[in-house]
Design a protein around this motif. Sequence first.
Motif, PDB file in Angstrom:
ATOM      1  N   PHE A   1      11.258  16.287  57.717  1.00  0.00           N
ATOM      2  CA  PHE A   1      11.293  14.832  57.549  1.00  0.00           C
ATOM      3  C   PHE A   1      12.265  14.518  56.414  1.00  0.00           C
ATOM      4  CE2 PHE A   1      10.215  10.732  55.729  1.00  0.00           C
ATOM      5  CZ  PHE A   1      10.265   9.950  56.872  1.00  0.00           C
TER       6      PHE A   1
ATOM      7  N   ASP B   1      16.428   9.695  53.481  1.00  0.00           N
ATOM      8  CA  ASP B   1      17.165   8.846  54.409  1.00  0.00           C
ATOM      9  C   ASP B   1      16.532   7.463  54.497  1.00  0.00           C
ATOM     10  OD1 ASP B   1      19.319   8.885  56.667  1.00  0.00           O
ATOM     11  OD2 ASP B   1      17.565   7.894  57.527  1.00  0.00           O
TER      12      ASP B   1
ATOM     13  N   ALA C   1      15.120   6.267  58.040  1.00  0.00           N
ATOM     14  CA  ALA C   1      13.882   6.940  58.442  1.00  0.00           C
ATOM     15  C   ALA C   1      12.696   6.433  57.628  1.00  0.00           C
ATOM     16  CB  ALA C   1      14.028   8.451  58.289  1.00  0.00           C
TER      17      ALA C   1
ATOM     18  N   THR D   1       3.560  11.910  56.960  1.00  0.00           N
ATOM     19  CA  THR D   1       4.317  12.676  57.956  1.00  0.00           C
ATOM     20  C   THR D   1       3.702  14.038  58.258  1.00  0.00           C
ATOM     21  OG1 THR D   1       5.837  13.791  56.388  1.00  0.00           O
ATOM     22  CG2 THR D   1       6.433  11.562  57.135  1.00  0.00           C
TER      23      THR D   1
ATOM     24  N   SER E   1      10.861  12.071  63.472  1.00  0.00           N
ATOM     25  CA  SER E   1      11.901  11.315  62.769  1.00  0.00           C
ATOM     26  C   SER E   1      12.888  10.705  63.758  1.00  0.00           C
ATOM     27  CB  SER E   1      12.648  12.225  61.790  1.00  0.00           C
ATOM     28  OG  SER E   1      11.773  12.745  60.815  1.00  0.00           O
TER      29      SER E   1
ATOM     30  N   TRP F   1      13.988   6.878  64.060  1.00  0.00           N
ATOM     31  CA  TRP F   1      15.367   6.377  64.080  1.00  0.00           C
ATOM     32  C   TRP F   1      15.641   5.585  65.364  1.00  0.00           C
ATOM     33  CZ3 TRP F   1      16.655  11.793  62.094  1.00  0.00           C
ATOM     34  CH2 TRP F   1      16.840  11.761  60.707  1.00  0.00           C
TER      35      TRP F   1
END
Length: 221
Positions: free
Chosen positions: A154, A158, A161, A184, A195, A199
């Motif tokens: 994960f 980002d 995300a 997660t 992930s 996205w």
Amino acid sequence: MFKQFNQSNYRAICDELASADADLAHIINTYGYPPLWSRPNTFETLVHIILEQQVSLASALSALNKLREYIQEITPARVLLLTDEEFKACYFSRQKTTYTKHLAGAIISGQINLAELEQLPDEEIRAKLTSLKGIGNWTADVYLMFVLQHADIFPIGDLAAVNALKRVKSLPKETTREELLAVTEQWAPYRTVASMLLWHYYLSAPAHRTPKGGVVEQINK
């Protein structure tokens, strides 16, 4: 041994995740399955990921295309022949010129062997990559997920995300890094595929995008 995903098992993993998590099931039911984004295990790919650090997606791709146009094939040997001025003409910043040269030198010297990385576990790959100037955990995450297709990453660094996770799970903006990672854990050993679902939601749901920092947008260009 690290788990991987591929075209043959990708949707089955998505289904397994969805069967255990109603929020991920909702993403698939609403927007369909996410594409299986991937990139080849090459020097050019790592240069591209370096270019994508903290800049607009368009400018990263523009620099990569300009470099390819200038030297035809993006290899460590050809890159090391370029002057700083030539890098600048290809839209590379001073920092990313340094990072790219350092990576090229590391590959030529044998400090990094991309083919050998394919056989190593996550943390050994991360340690080798982050030992190089200009490569941090975000770059290592992208490489592990989209190049080597390791299944249980994960990317906490980002923005896309993380924002998608907060929206899907209705988490407050101030949710800490540790709290997000704890959420997660329910998706292990397939956090990479989860992930990708996040996205996919981020790209598909209207009015929730940001101009920088989304890996899927970067990979998809």
